[in-house]
Write a protein that holds these residues in place. Structure first.
Motif, PDB file in Angstrom:
ATOM      1  N   LYS A  42       0.827  -1.213   0.000  1.00  0.00           N
ATOM      2  CA  LYS A  42       0.000   0.000   0.000  1.00  0.00           C
ATOM      3  C   LYS A  42       0.858   1.259   0.000  1.00  0.00           C
ATOM      4  O   LYS A  42       0.699   2.135  -0.845  1.00  0.00           O
ATOM      5  CB  LYS A  42      -0.912   0.036   1.245  1.00  0.00           C
ATOM      6  N   SER A  43       1.785   1.331   0.969  1.00  0.00           N
ATOM      7  CA  SER A  43       2.626   2.527   1.059  1.00  0.00           C
ATOM      8  C   SER A  43       3.451   2.690  -0.197  1.00  0.00           C
ATOM      9  O   SER A  43       3.620   3.793  -0.707  1.00  0.00           O
ATOM     10  CB  SER A  43       3.564   2.431   2.256  1.00  0.00           C
ATOM     11  N   THR A  44       3.977   1.579  -0.692  1.00  0.00           N
ATOM     12  CA  THR A  44       4.804   1.646  -1.895  1.00  0.00           C
ATOM     13  C   THR A  44       4.008   2.252  -3.047  1.00  0.00           C
ATOM     14  O   THR A  44       4.491   3.120  -3.765  1.00  0.00           O
ATOM     15  CB  THR A  44       5.289   0.233  -2.254  1.00  0.00           C
ATOM     16  N   PHE A 157      -2.883  10.094   1.736  1.00  0.00           N
ATOM     17  CA  PHE A 157      -2.772   9.866   3.179  1.00  0.00           C
ATOM     18  C   PHE A 157      -2.158   8.495   3.407  1.00  0.00           C
ATOM     19  O   PHE A 157      -2.656   7.509   2.873  1.00  0.00           O
ATOM     20  CB  PHE A 157      -4.153   9.860   3.834  1.00  0.00           C
ATOM     21  N   ASP A 158      -1.105   8.419   4.198  1.00  0.00           N
ATOM     22  CA  ASP A 158      -0.545   7.106   4.530  1.00  0.00           C
ATOM     23  C   ASP A 158      -0.778   6.810   6.002  1.00  0.00           C
ATOM     24  O   ASP A 158      -0.037   7.267   6.861  1.00  0.00           O
ATOM     25  CB  ASP A 158       0.948   7.055   4.201  1.00  0.00           C
ATOM     26  N   GLU A 159      -1.790   6.040   6.266  1.00  0.00           N
ATOM     27  CA  GLU A 159      -2.152   5.662   7.642  1.00  0.00           C
ATOM     28  C   GLU A 159      -2.052   6.836   8.600  1.00  0.00           C
ATOM     29  O   GLU A 159      -1.322   6.765   9.592  1.00  0.00           O
ATOM     30  CB  GLU A 159      -1.251   4.527   8.136  1.00  0.00           C
ATOM     31  N   PRO A 160      -2.765   7.903   8.351  1.00  0.00           N
ATOM     32  CA  PRO A 160      -2.557   9.115   9.155  1.00  0.00           C
ATOM     33  C   PRO A 160      -3.041   8.963  10.596  1.00  0.00           C
ATOM     34  O   PRO A 160      -2.631   9.723  11.451  1.00  0.00           O
ATOM     35  CB  PRO A 160      -3.371  10.177   8.417  1.00  0.00           C
TER      36      PRO A 160
HETATM   37 MG   LIG Z   1       2.740   1.341   4.968  1.00  0.00          MG
END
Ligand SMILES: [Mg+2]
Ligand SMILES: Nc1ncnc2c1ncn2[C@@H]1O[C@H](COP(=O)(O)OP(=O)(O)OP(=O)(O)O)[C@@H](O)[C@H]1O
Lengths: 365, 298
Positions: A42-44, A157-160
């Motif tokens: 996901k983050s990638t 948004f990355d897991e904010p």
């Molecule tokens: Mg991540």
């Protein structure tokens, strides 16, 4: 505002492929949630959209423009990081105004937009503080404010919310929802919390090991999971999933117990097929303590021993044993039950799911 | 009558106190006292003549002293600033290296492993106007016709000394700044890139403020070092020729040992300690300010 479109997007680290050519179209002003277990990419994916990570293959378009080779600053995006990533040496006001200062926006305009963002997020009292003097939730709001002052095409948004406690998380979730209603922009929101995804998103993208398993509205992914993985991932407590074999119009489980084959699947499976049977806890309940959603003819009753109960106040999760395994059910208007009690349970088979044991794909047509 | 006995803690601390007093406090007091006497090593009895502030009056009205003082401040300023710039550049380069970073870090520290005396000899040889490497290279390349009198001309000698100082100590800056860079969180840099910064702006507004405290630590350490710079200068020029590269400590040493005027030398020494204190306090201030700025937890 803009659309985002991923075409055959691939990421490799050395020889290891992490994201395997995913396709995704995000509409203008759409709120998309990317969910999946830890390490699924996901983050990638998000960082590739931001331009912080090089793309190994495929293309990314933002607003019909291929951005593969553009640096992050040319993509007109805002990103909120899991760790907030505030500039430690700047005050809240400077943090909020930094991107405008870099862009050479006039002082009055900067002040106006900072004041606007700070009013939306309730940061007025904190403007002169530094990040080290803020609580986690306040930092989170500053990070959000920094993203909105730029008025970007796309928010990432990355897991904010993952660093916040449960109460604050719920509160900020509502804030984000309000914010999206107000600023009306395209949002791609990464989370591993399926409740966040369900409550916030217009559409949910479920990822697993670098592939997209399903894309759909919260209602679709909940009611019509495309794969066994999605069925198990979305919903809390998770769906009961047990392997069975089709025989004589019945589903026979490994321990010998059996249930009638739900009518809807009669045409799609044949005797000897190996399948995975799925039933949500909402569709399995002590007789009279649930909401029957389909035809009464499809409700099957069995008397089962209770193994554990988890009272939640307005409802109780009841674990009962069938075919040698625990099945979780949701009891509305709960009555006191204890382990060992035998209870008549309703299986609402009109709501049951079947997946191929081999491919994991839904057998629903 | 019971004999008074020392308590256990006092007793246990006593050896340390005595040793410290013998090697630090007593010499300190004696040297400070001697700065108020016309003490000459050749005439011990002068140690007991008290002349008040006369030594201080004399040095403060001595032009040569002020020239040496000014030159020391100049050396401090030039060396520290250049060392910081070079150290920063080195650290940034090494941090960028994806492979062999450890080896590079070790190599970077080589200059620190040499005694300043050796560094002095090495540079003295390199800058020698007849047989030196520098002149040889310049002449072979046809850049100059005549030999350049590196260690004889005052300005050139100052430059040569600065180069030697910088060569030997840039690595302190590089190492400390590199430590800062490695400790730096990646996210603010990424946030800056997303916020629209060019690589230069990212460095200017995010990276630099973060590593400045580390540079100030190096500055504090080095300001003490340079303020007592003696060895390299002693070897390379010995303050000469004709006092053209005289720094405070070469002047003090000459006054104390060659001229044997210990009292006056001590007065100079105590006065120049002020210089060190001023520099150190200044950098500590900067450090504290920079630390609060980045919200450092240490
Ligand atoms: Mg991540
Ligand atoms: N620099 C890297 N080199 C090699 N592999 C990497 C690198 N960065 C990430 N990975 C791998 O890529 C995969 C996906 O990582 P990613 O950070 O996208 O996961 P994620 O879905 O965001 O997980 P989480 O929910 O834990 O944040 C992981 O298996 C990770 O080990």
């Amino acid at each position: 505002m803009a659309t985002v479109s991923l075409k055959k997007l691939t990421k490799r680290y050395g020889t290891m492929e992490i994201v395997h050519g995913i396709d995704l179209d995000v509409g203008d002003r759409e709120f998309i949630a990317l969910v999946g277990p830890s390490g699924c990419g996901k983050s990638t994916t998000l960082r590739m959209i931001a331009g912080l990570e090089e793309i190994s293959g495929g293309t990314i378009e933002i607003g019909e423009r291929v951005v593969n080779d553009l640096p992050p600053r040319s993509r007109n995006i805002s990103m909120v990081f899991q760790s907030y990533a505030l500039y430690p040496h700047m005050t809240v006001r400077e943090n909020l105004g930094f991107s405008l200062k870099i862009a050479g926006v006039a002082k009055e305009e900067t002040d106006r937009r900072v004041a606007e963002a700070s009013a939306i997020l309730g940061l007025d009292a904190l403007l002169e503080r530094r990040p080290s003097q803020l609580s986690g939730g306040q930092r989170q709001r500053v990070a959000m404010g920094r993203a909105i002052v730029r008025d970007p095409d796309v928010f990432l948004f990355d897991e904010p919310l993952s660093n916040l406690d449960a109460k604050l998380r719920t509160q900020m979730r509502t804030e984000i929802k309000k914010l999206h209603a107000k600023v009306k922009s395209t949002v791609i929101y990464v989370t591993h919390d399926q409740v966040e995804a369900m409550t916030l998103a217009d559409r949910i993208v479920i990822m697993r090991e670098g592939y997209i398993e399903q894309v759909g509205t919260p209602d679709e992914v909940f009611k019509r999971p495309a794969t066994r993985f999605v069925a198990g991932f979305i919903g809390s407590p998770p769906m009961n999933l047990h392997e069975a074999t089709v025989a004589d119009g019945r589903l026979v489980f490994s321990g010998g117990g059996s249930l009638p084959l739900p009518g809807r699947f009669k045409a799609t499976v044949s005797a000897g097929d190996k399948v995975v049977f799925g039933l949500r806890p909402d569709d399995l309940y002590p007789v009279g303590h649930g909401l029957q959603s389909g035809d009464a003819a499809d409700v099957h009753e069995l008397e089962l021993p209770v193994t554990v109960t988890e009272p939640l106040g307005n409802e109780t999760l009841v674990f009962s044993e069938f075919d040698g395994r625990d099945w979780v059910s949701r009891m509305l208007n709960p009555k006191p039950l204890k382990a060992g009690d035998r209870v008549a349970m309703s299986f609402d088979l009109s709501q049951a799911h079947l997946f191929s044991a081999e491919t994991g794909k839904s057998l629903r047509t | 009558m019971k004999a008074r006995r020392l308590s256990a803690p006092t007793l246990l601390l006593l050896p340390a106190v005595i040793v410290l007093a013998a090697v630090v406090v007593v010499p300190l007091i004696l040297s400070f006292y001697s700065s108020f006497t016309p003490f000459r090593l050749t005439r011990p009895e002068t140690f007991f003549t008290f002349i008040g502030l006369r030594n201080y009056q004399r040095i403060l009205s001595d032009w040569n002293f002020w020239v040496a003082f000014g030159r020391t401040v100049l050396l401090l300023t030039v060396a520290l600033n250049l060392e910081m710039l070079l150290g920063l550049g080195l650290a940034l380069l090494v941090e960028k290296a994806t492979r062999g970073q450890r080896v590079l870090r070790t190599i970077m520290m080589f200059p620190m492993m040499f005694s300043p005396i050796l560094v002095g000899f090495q540079f003295k040889f390199m800058f020698n106007d007849n047989i030196g490497l520098v002149n040889n290279a310049l002449q072979s390349l046809g850049l100059t016709e005549r030999a350049i009198p590196w260690l004889i001309d005052g300005k050139l000698a100052f430059a040569a000394i600065s180069i030697a100082e910088i060569w030997s100590s840039t690595s302190i800056f590089a190492i400390l700044i590199l430590a800062g860079l490695l400790a730096m969180p990646k996210e603010p840099v990424e946030a800056a890139r997303v916020d629209g910064c060019t690589p230069w702006q990212t460095f200017r507004y995010v990276t630099l403020p973060f590593v400045m405290p580390f540079a100030y630590i190096a500055m504090t350490i080095r300001s003490l070092d340079v303020a007592r710079a003696y060895d390299i200068v002693k070897i390379m020029t010995d303050g000469g020729p004709a006092g053209r590269t005289e720094l405070l400590w070469t002047l003090i040493a000459r006054t104390a040992y060659s001229d044997a005027r210990m009292g006056q030398a001590n007065a100079m020494a105590y006065f120049s300690i002020l210089l060190s204190i001023v520099f150190t306090v200044y950098f500590f201030r900067k450090l504290a300010a920079a630390r609060t700025q980045i919200g450092a937890e240490w």
